[in-house]
Design a protein around this motif. Structure first.
Motif, short mmCIF file in Angstrom:
data_model
loop_
_atom_site.label_atom_id
_atom_site.label_comp_id
_atom_site.label_asym_id
_atom_site.label_seq_id
_atom_site.Cartn_x
_atom_site.Cartn_y
_atom_site.Cartn_z
N ARG A 145 0.85 -1.19 0.00
CA ARG A 145 0.00 0.00 0.00
C ARG A 145 0.89 1.24 0.00
N GLU A 146 0.49 2.26 -0.75
CA GLU A 146 1.30 3.48 -0.86
C GLU A 146 0.43 4.72 -0.71
N GLY A 147 1.05 5.77 -0.21
CA GLY A 147 0.35 7.03 -0.07
C GLY A 147 0.16 7.70 -1.42
N VAL A 148 -1.01 8.27 -1.63
CA VAL A 148 -1.35 8.95 -2.88
C VAL A 148 -1.42 10.46 -2.67
N SER A 149 -2.17 10.87 -1.64
CA SER A 149 -2.36 12.30 -1.41
C SER A 149 -2.90 12.52 -0.01
N CYS A 150 -2.71 13.74 0.49
CA CYS A 150 -3.16 14.06 1.84
C CYS A 150 -3.49 15.55 1.91
N ILE A 151 -4.43 15.90 2.78
CA ILE A 151 -4.78 17.29 3.01
C ILE A 151 -4.91 17.53 4.51
N LEU A 152 -4.43 18.68 4.97
CA LEU A 152 -4.50 19.03 6.38
C LEU A 152 -5.76 19.85 6.63
N ARG A 153 -6.55 19.43 7.59
CA ARG A 153 -7.81 20.12 7.89
C ARG A 153 -7.57 21.55 8.35
N ARG A 154 -6.51 21.79 9.14
CA ARG A 154 -6.34 23.09 9.79
C ARG A 154 -5.94 24.20 8.83
N ASP A 155 -5.21 23.89 7.76
CA ASP A 155 -4.77 24.97 6.88
C ASP A 155 -4.90 24.64 5.40
N GLY A 186 5.06 16.14 6.70
CA GLY A 186 5.89 15.54 5.66
C GLY A 186 5.87 14.03 5.69
N SER A 187 5.34 13.45 6.76
CA SER A 187 5.24 12.00 6.90
C SER A 187 3.86 11.48 6.52
N TRP A 188 3.10 12.26 5.78
CA TRP A 188 1.72 11.93 5.47
C TRP A 188 1.57 10.57 4.78
N TYR A 189 2.60 10.12 4.08
CA TYR A 189 2.51 8.91 3.28
C TYR A 189 2.75 7.64 4.09
N MET A 190 3.07 7.78 5.36
CA MET A 190 3.39 6.63 6.20
C MET A 190 2.11 6.04 6.78
N GLU A 191 1.74 4.87 6.31
CA GLU A 191 0.45 4.32 6.70
C GLU A 191 0.37 3.97 8.17
N ASN A 192 1.51 3.71 8.80
CA ASN A 192 1.47 3.37 10.22
C ASN A 192 1.12 4.57 11.10
N LEU A 193 1.11 5.77 10.52
CA LEU A 193 0.74 6.96 11.28
C LEU A 193 -0.76 7.28 11.18
#
Length: 127
Positions: free
Chosen positions: A45-55, A106-113
């Protein structure tokens, strides 16, 4: 209880577009990261994209930059992934995931997080 429900997957020809949705419920905090991972057959499994709610900061895997756009509609509590110019290698199960304690974006792609996961939606791109 936080729940994430994906929708919008399907079969599309190469070069086509799809929009995935992730409907959320049970979230009581405003500070979280939410995004998409995918798992192709026989691959990790790999990270595709992420968005931060706060900003509203967004992050993308290099393989999808310029093709995918992530967005968050706070009023509808739904996150979207607009996928354009799809390639057959994008065929995978796409999962919505959320992290409440992402200290380093910057660690958004790490699924264990990630703290919560949806069940996934299948995206198949035919050649």
């Amino acid at each position: 209880e936080v729940q994430l429900v994906e929708s919008g997957g399907g079969l599309v020809q190469a070069g086509g577009s799809l929009r995935l949705s992730c409907a959320t419920s049970g979230i009581i905090f405003d500070d979280y990261a939410i995004g998409w991972f995918r798992q192709a057959p026989g691959k990790d499994r790999e990270g595709v994209s992420c968005i931060l709610r706060r900003d509203g900061r967004t992050y993308y895997a290099d393989s999808v930059k310029g093709r995918f756009t992530i967005s968050l509609d706070n009023s509808k509590k739904t996150m979207y992934l607009q996928m354009n110019s799809l390639k057959p290698e994008y065929t995978a199960v796409y999962y919505c995931a959320l992290s409440f304690g992402l200290a380093d974006p910057g660690s958004w792609y790490m699924e264990n997080l990630m703290d919560r996961w949806g069940r996934g939606t299948q995206v198949t791109v035919s050649s």
